[in-house]
Write an enzyme that holds these catalytic residues in place. Structure first.
Site, mmCIF file in Angstrom:
data_model
loop_
_atom_site.group_PDB
_atom_site.id
_atom_site.type_symbol
_atom_site.label_atom_id
_atom_site.label_comp_id
_atom_site.label_asym_id
_atom_site.label_seq_id
_atom_site.Cartn_x
_atom_site.Cartn_y
_atom_site.Cartn_z
ATOM 1 N N HIS A 1 0.972 -1.267 -0.052
ATOM 2 C CA HIS A 1 0.047 0.023 -0.034
ATOM 3 C C HIS A 1 0.712 1.308 0.153
ATOM 4 O O HIS A 1 0.699 2.277 -0.841
ATOM 5 C CB HIS A 1 -1.021 0.079 1.236
ATOM 6 C CG HIS A 1 -1.835 -0.866 1.321
ATOM 7 N ND1 HIS A 1 -2.116 -1.798 2.350
ATOM 8 C CD2 HIS A 1 -2.773 -1.179 0.353
ATOM 9 C CE1 HIS A 1 -3.268 -2.637 2.137
ATOM 10 N NE2 HIS A 1 -3.764 -2.396 1.189
ATOM 11 N N ARG B 1 -1.460 -6.356 -8.709
ATOM 12 C CA ARG B 1 -0.368 -7.242 -8.221
ATOM 13 C C ARG B 1 -0.063 -8.170 -9.611
ATOM 14 O O ARG B 1 0.620 -8.163 -10.136
ATOM 15 C CB ARG B 1 -0.713 -8.067 -6.733
ATOM 16 C CG ARG B 1 -0.437 -7.204 -5.645
ATOM 17 C CD ARG B 1 -0.890 -7.532 -4.509
ATOM 18 N NE ARG B 1 -2.482 -7.527 -4.658
ATOM 19 C CZ ARG B 1 -3.288 -7.346 -3.484
ATOM 20 N NH1 ARG B 1 -2.814 -7.460 -2.464
ATOM 21 N NH2 ARG B 1 -4.617 -7.243 -3.953
ATOM 22 N N LYS C 1 -17.244 -7.587 6.902
ATOM 23 C CA LYS C 1 -16.239 -8.225 6.617
ATOM 24 C C LYS C 1 -15.429 -8.747 7.740
ATOM 25 O O LYS C 1 -14.399 -9.536 7.660
ATOM 26 C CB LYS C 1 -15.271 -7.710 5.621
ATOM 27 C CG LYS C 1 -15.714 -8.169 3.994
ATOM 28 C CD LYS C 1 -14.095 -7.899 3.307
ATOM 29 C CE LYS C 1 -14.309 -7.436 2.013
ATOM 30 N NZ LYS C 1 -12.847 -6.802 1.324
ATOM 31 N N SER D 1 -2.916 -7.857 2.437
ATOM 32 C CA SER D 1 -3.180 -7.815 3.697
ATOM 33 C C SER D 1 -3.589 -9.099 4.457
ATOM 34 O O SER D 1 -3.230 -9.443 5.482
ATOM 35 C CB SER D 1 -4.115 -6.575 4.137
ATOM 36 O OG SER D 1 -4.025 -5.318 3.547
HETATM 37 P P1 ADP Z 1 -9.500 -4.129 -0.956
HETATM 38 O O1 ADP Z 1 -10.514 -4.738 -0.037
HETATM 39 O O2 ADP Z 1 -10.412 -2.945 -1.693
HETATM 40 O O3 ADP Z 1 -9.028 -4.993 -2.128
HETATM 41 P P2 ADP Z 1 -6.916 -3.712 0.084
HETATM 42 O O4 ADP Z 1 -6.598 -2.928 1.313
HETATM 43 O O5 ADP Z 1 -6.776 -4.991 0.064
HETATM 44 O O6 ADP Z 1 -8.431 -3.428 -0.140
HETATM 45 O O7 ADP Z 1 -6.089 -3.225 -1.232
HETATM 46 C C1 ADP Z 1 -6.630 -1.698 -1.897
HETATM 47 C C2 ADP Z 1 -5.737 -1.784 -3.013
HETATM 48 O O8 ADP Z 1 -4.414 -1.523 -3.010
HETATM 49 C C3 ADP Z 1 -6.322 -2.744 -4.047
HETATM 50 O O9 ADP Z 1 -6.427 -2.096 -5.402
HETATM 51 C C4 ADP Z 1 -5.248 -3.621 -4.061
HETATM 52 O O10 ADP Z 1 -5.005 -4.349 -5.304
HETATM 53 C C5 ADP Z 1 -3.901 -2.789 -3.979
HETATM 54 N N1 ADP Z 1 -2.664 -3.341 -3.176
HETATM 55 C C6 ADP Z 1 -2.733 -4.106 -2.008
HETATM 56 N N2 ADP Z 1 -1.597 -4.485 -1.791
HETATM 57 C C7 ADP Z 1 -0.802 -4.222 -2.916
HETATM 58 C C8 ADP Z 1 0.688 -4.627 -3.398
HETATM 59 N N3 ADP Z 1 1.254 -5.341 -2.713
HETATM 60 N N4 ADP Z 1 1.020 -3.995 -4.545
HETATM 61 C C9 ADP Z 1 0.042 -3.357 -5.426
HETATM 62 N N5 ADP Z 1 -1.150 -3.284 -5.029
HETATM 63 C C10 ADP Z 1 -1.493 -3.755 -3.990
#
Ligand code: ADP
Length: 163
Positions: A19, A94, A43, A132
């Protein structure tokens, strides 16, 4: 209005280095970045929205590009985006596995709000497998996540999961 405001939405449960990498890249592309932290009680997040917001505020540097604001949101993302005066949504990609879902969301959001554009950014390769969900899983099993999250987040995970 010439100011470019972007919204980076997510659960951030918890904030990872992936992030932070996306945040740093997005701050170079806009004039103001709003981190929209999803209130997703159904969730069953590990951290409350207040805790997730505090983690972000504590770990985003005050310098390093466009100013960052952290807000909570629920409801339709495009409504929130337009309410804060933004026309750009930032998402991270990713692997191919993210693509299908992100593609659907981006096109649905475009249908709901044609003036809002979704922009995809890729983090450094070393974070391409960091999520996460996986960080929580590894921490739950006692694995070391210190290079995947900011130190304070790793500590918070250990406290929450091994009380
Ligand atoms: P959500 O529940 O909306 O997917 P997240 O907090 O898991 O929320 O992710 C928010 C955004 O950040 C998403 O677009 C996700 O693909 C991106 N993201 C999370 N981790 C990474 C990473 N390691 N590299 C690139 N993008 C990431």
């Amino acid at each position: 209005m010439t100011e470019k405001t972007a919204v980076y939405p997510g659960s951030f449960d918890p904030l990872t280095n992936g992030h932070l990498d996306i945040i740093a890249r997005a701050r170079r592309l806009c004039d103001r970045l709003i981190l929209a932290v999803l209130v997703n009680d159904e969730k069953k997040p590990l951290f409350t929205v207040e805790e997730r917001i505090a983690m972000i505020c504590d770990n985003v540097a005050s310098d390093g590009g466009a100013p960052v604001e952290v807000l909570e949101f629920s409801g339709l993302l495009v409504d929130f985006t337009q309410r804060v005066g933004a026309r750009m949504i930032v998402r991270g990609l990713r692997a191919v596995s993210d693509f299908e879902y992100e593609f659907q969301m981006a096109l649905m959001n475009r249908r709901l709000a044609p003036a809002v554009e979704t922009v995809f950014l890729m983090a450094k390769e070393e974070y391409s497998y960091v999520s996460s969900r996986l960080v929580k899983e590894v921490a739950r099993l006692g694995g070391d996540v210190t290079s995947l999250t900011p130190p304070a987040v790793a500590d918070a995970l250990a406290r929450r999961l091994h009380r």
